[in-house]
Design a protein around this motif. Structure first.
Motif, mmCIF file in Angstrom:
data_model
loop_
_atom_site.group_PDB
_atom_site.id
_atom_site.type_symbol
_atom_site.label_atom_id
_atom_site.label_comp_id
_atom_site.label_asym_id
_atom_site.label_seq_id
_atom_site.Cartn_x
_atom_site.Cartn_y
_atom_site.Cartn_z
ATOM 1 N N MET A 21 43.241 2.172 -0.665
ATOM 2 C CA MET A 21 44.364 2.724 -1.427
ATOM 3 C C MET A 21 44.059 4.156 -1.869
ATOM 4 N N VAL A 22 42.825 4.407 -2.313
ATOM 5 C CA VAL A 22 42.450 5.758 -2.716
ATOM 6 C C VAL A 22 42.481 6.704 -1.521
ATOM 7 N N LEU A 23 42.011 6.236 -0.368
ATOM 8 C CA LEU A 23 42.039 7.076 0.823
ATOM 9 C C LEU A 23 43.459 7.374 1.272
ATOM 10 N N LEU A 24 44.361 6.409 1.128
ATOM 11 C CA LEU A 24 45.758 6.646 1.480
ATOM 12 C C LEU A 24 46.371 7.749 0.627
ATOM 13 N N ILE A 25 45.826 7.947 -0.563
ATOM 14 C CA ILE A 25 46.341 8.988 -1.447
ATOM 15 C C ILE A 25 45.612 10.313 -1.230
ATOM 16 N N LEU A 75 32.951 1.584 -3.870
ATOM 17 C CA LEU A 75 32.641 1.636 -2.440
ATOM 18 C C LEU A 75 31.426 0.774 -2.117
ATOM 19 N N ARG A 76 30.422 0.809 -2.978
ATOM 20 C CA ARG A 76 29.236 -0.021 -2.754
ATOM 21 C C ARG A 76 29.581 -1.503 -2.811
ATOM 22 N N TRP A 85 35.359 -9.818 -5.433
ATOM 23 C CA TRP A 85 35.179 -8.413 -5.751
ATOM 24 C C TRP A 85 35.004 -7.528 -4.515
ATOM 25 N N PRO A 86 34.277 -7.919 -3.489
ATOM 26 C CA PRO A 86 34.203 -7.067 -2.290
ATOM 27 C C PRO A 86 35.568 -6.827 -1.649
ATOM 28 N N MET A 87 36.390 -7.876 -1.574
ATOM 29 C CA MET A 87 37.713 -7.704 -0.983
ATOM 30 C C MET A 87 38.575 -6.797 -1.848
ATOM 31 N N ALA A 88 38.530 -7.007 -3.169
ATOM 32 C CA ALA A 88 39.307 -6.168 -4.070
ATOM 33 C C ALA A 88 38.838 -4.719 -4.008
ATOM 34 N N SER A 89 37.538 -4.502 -3.902
ATOM 35 C CA SER A 89 37.010 -3.148 -3.824
ATOM 36 C C SER A 89 37.435 -2.461 -2.534
ATOM 37 N N SER A 90 37.436 -3.194 -1.423
ATOM 38 C CA SER A 90 37.878 -2.602 -0.159
ATOM 39 C C SER A 90 39.361 -2.251 -0.214
ATOM 40 N N VAL A 91 40.160 -3.096 -0.877
ATOM 41 C CA VAL A 91 41.585 -2.782 -1.062
ATOM 42 C C VAL A 91 41.734 -1.495 -1.874
ATOM 43 N N ALA A 92 40.924 -1.355 -2.934
ATOM 44 C CA ALA A 92 40.993 -0.160 -3.773
ATOM 45 C C ALA A 92 40.540 1.081 -3.013
ATOM 46 N N GLY A 133 32.301 24.423 -14.009
ATOM 47 C CA GLY A 133 31.408 23.276 -14.121
ATOM 48 C C GLY A 133 31.955 22.140 -14.952
ATOM 49 N N VAL A 134 32.710 22.448 -16.022
ATOM 50 C CA VAL A 134 33.228 21.385 -16.881
ATOM 51 C C VAL A 134 34.207 20.482 -16.129
ATOM 52 N N PRO A 135 35.226 21.006 -15.410
ATOM 53 C CA PRO A 135 36.076 20.103 -14.625
ATOM 54 C C PRO A 135 35.322 19.366 -13.525
ATOM 55 N N ALA A 136 34.358 20.056 -12.899
ATOM 56 C CA ALA A 136 33.583 19.387 -11.850
ATOM 57 C C ALA A 136 32.762 18.241 -12.423
ATOM 58 N N LEU A 137 32.175 18.450 -13.598
ATOM 59 C CA LEU A 137 31.409 17.379 -14.234
ATOM 60 C C LEU A 137 32.307 16.217 -14.632
ATOM 61 N N TRP A 138 33.497 16.532 -15.115
ATOM 62 C CA TRP A 138 34.458 15.482 -15.482
ATOM 63 C C TRP A 138 34.820 14.626 -14.269
ATOM 64 N N LEU A 139 35.131 15.288 -13.150
ATOM 65 C CA LEU A 139 35.481 14.550 -11.939
ATOM 66 C C LEU A 139 34.298 13.740 -11.426
ATOM 67 N N LEU A 140 33.104 14.285 -11.556
ATOM 68 C CA LEU A 140 31.916 13.575 -11.095
ATOM 69 C C LEU A 140 31.686 12.301 -11.894
ATOM 70 N N VAL A 141 31.814 12.395 -13.217
ATOM 71 C CA VAL A 141 31.506 11.256 -14.083
ATOM 72 C C VAL A 141 32.613 10.213 -14.053
ATOM 73 N N PHE A 142 33.867 10.660 -14.069
ATOM 74 C CA PHE A 142 34.966 9.723 -14.257
ATOM 75 C C PHE A 142 35.727 9.399 -12.976
ATOM 76 N N PHE A 143 35.398 10.048 -11.867
ATOM 77 C CA PHE A 143 36.060 9.697 -10.604
ATOM 78 C C PHE A 143 35.069 9.380 -9.500
ATOM 79 N N LEU A 144 34.177 10.324 -9.203
ATOM 80 C CA LEU A 144 33.301 10.142 -8.046
ATOM 81 C C LEU A 144 32.324 8.998 -8.250
ATOM 82 N N LEU A 145 31.653 8.938 -9.385
ATOM 83 C CA LEU A 145 30.685 7.868 -9.617
ATOM 84 C C LEU A 145 31.350 6.490 -9.645
ATOM 85 N N PRO A 146 32.461 6.297 -10.374
ATOM 86 C CA PRO A 146 33.130 4.980 -10.284
ATOM 87 C C PRO A 146 33.594 4.640 -8.871
#
Length: 314
Positions: free
Chosen positions: A289-293, A39-40, A279-286, A21-34
């Motif tokens: 890029m994340v999906l490419l990885i 994405l929004r 910001w929308p264009m920059a977010s779509s670029v990001a 749970g601790v690594p999953a919570l870390w990924l949720l807070v610092f990766f998935l939510l941002p």
């Protein structure tokens, strides 16, 4: 026959939940939510200096006001496609050079005397004790053909002409702001991330397997390719991912050592956010890029699981 008492199932269950749970919570807070926030934003529109709402209340209901214009522009504008292509190309080249340089050094470290290994390991980690920005900026002076000893050495050996024939520098005697200086800077920066996983894998290898291969008639070279390299595959994969992933989105090194011909997606992302304020264009670029990885990582992980499952069945 006496049975060794085991820990209560409830305690084991809570322990496993805590460990997972601790690594999953870390990924949720610092990766998935941002990532979900970015994405929004990629579906929003700019209204002056403000972002429009994703959901609009109209006619007694809610209407989705998002748009795909940013993603359509990514596929239509050659600037973004070429930046993505160069990012993947330079990241792959850096990974291959790091592997070619780092594997022999990691092999030497793993086979060195036990008293010498900590010194070699400290030598690999020593660059981390200084500023990353200063280390990259120092290459601007080192590659100067007038004052830098690396630049003067390469020019004196006529290596700059060879680099020009290979298309790695724009002209003989001009080493800076070129694909050569860019890849050199990234190799210098990320080489320890290749050496350390390889050393960790090679140092744990059972040397009796090499003795068995030689007893069966294999030469030293055959034993290396058929025993050492396959057993170190996990270290190769880990090192390649640790080098390739940050290189794709690298911004500082291309900014200091690269030129107009080495525009990577990290610089495009910076320009969209802070220069164009789009910001929308920059977010779509990001997001792309994340999906490419992530997509290659997911495919690689799936293939490794299939390989382990196949090995378990045999």
């Amino acid at each position: 026959m006496t049975q060794v008492p085991s820990a209560p199932r409830a305690h084991r269950s809570w322990g496993w939940r805590l460990v997972a749970g601790v690594p999953a919570l870390w990924l949720l807070v610092f990766f998935l939510l941002p990532f979900l926030i970015v994405l929004r934003i990629s579906f929003l529109q700019m209204e002056g200096a403000q972002l429009a709402d994703l959901l609009v209340h109209a006619d007694g209901g809610w209407r989705f006001a998002g748009q795909l214009q940013s993603y359509a522009l990514l596929l239509d504008d050659s600037l973004y496609l070429s930046a993505y292509g160069r990012s993947l190309l330079y990241a792959a080249a850096t990974t291959l050079v790091c592997l070619a340089v780092g594997y022999p050094f990691a092999y030497f470290m793993a086979r060195a005397a036990a008293g010498l290994q900590p010194l070699l390991l400290m030598g690999v980690m020593l660059p981390f004790w200084s500023s990353f920005l200063l280390r990259v900026y120092a290459w601007k002076g080192l590659l100067d053909v007038q004052t830098g000893w690396v630049g003067r050495l390469l020019v004196g050996m006529d290596a700059d002409r060879l680099l020009f024939l290979l298309g790695l520098v724009p002209a003989p005697g001009q080493l800076m702001y070129s694909p050569f200086s860019l890849v050199l800077g990234m190799v210098y920066t990320y080489l320890p991330f290749m050496v350390l996983p390889l050393y960790a894998t090679l140092s744990k290898m059972d040397l009796r397997l090499l003795e068995a291969a030689q007893d069966l008639g294999a030469t030293a070279w055959q034993a290396f390719w058929r025993v050492t390299v396959p057993l170190s595959r996990s270290g190769i994969v880990a090192g390649a991912m640790l080098v390739f992933i940050p290189c794709v989105g690298e911004y500082v090194i291309p900014e200091l050592l690269g030129g107009p011909e080495t525009l990577m997606i990290g610089r495009v992302l910076w320009d969209e956010f802070f220069a164009n304020n789009d910001w929308p264009m920059a977010s779509s670029v990001a997001v792309v890029m994340v999906l490419l990885i992530l997509v290659p990582l997911a495919l690689l992980n799936r293939s490794q699981e299939r390989a382990r499952a196949g090995g378990g069945r045999t």
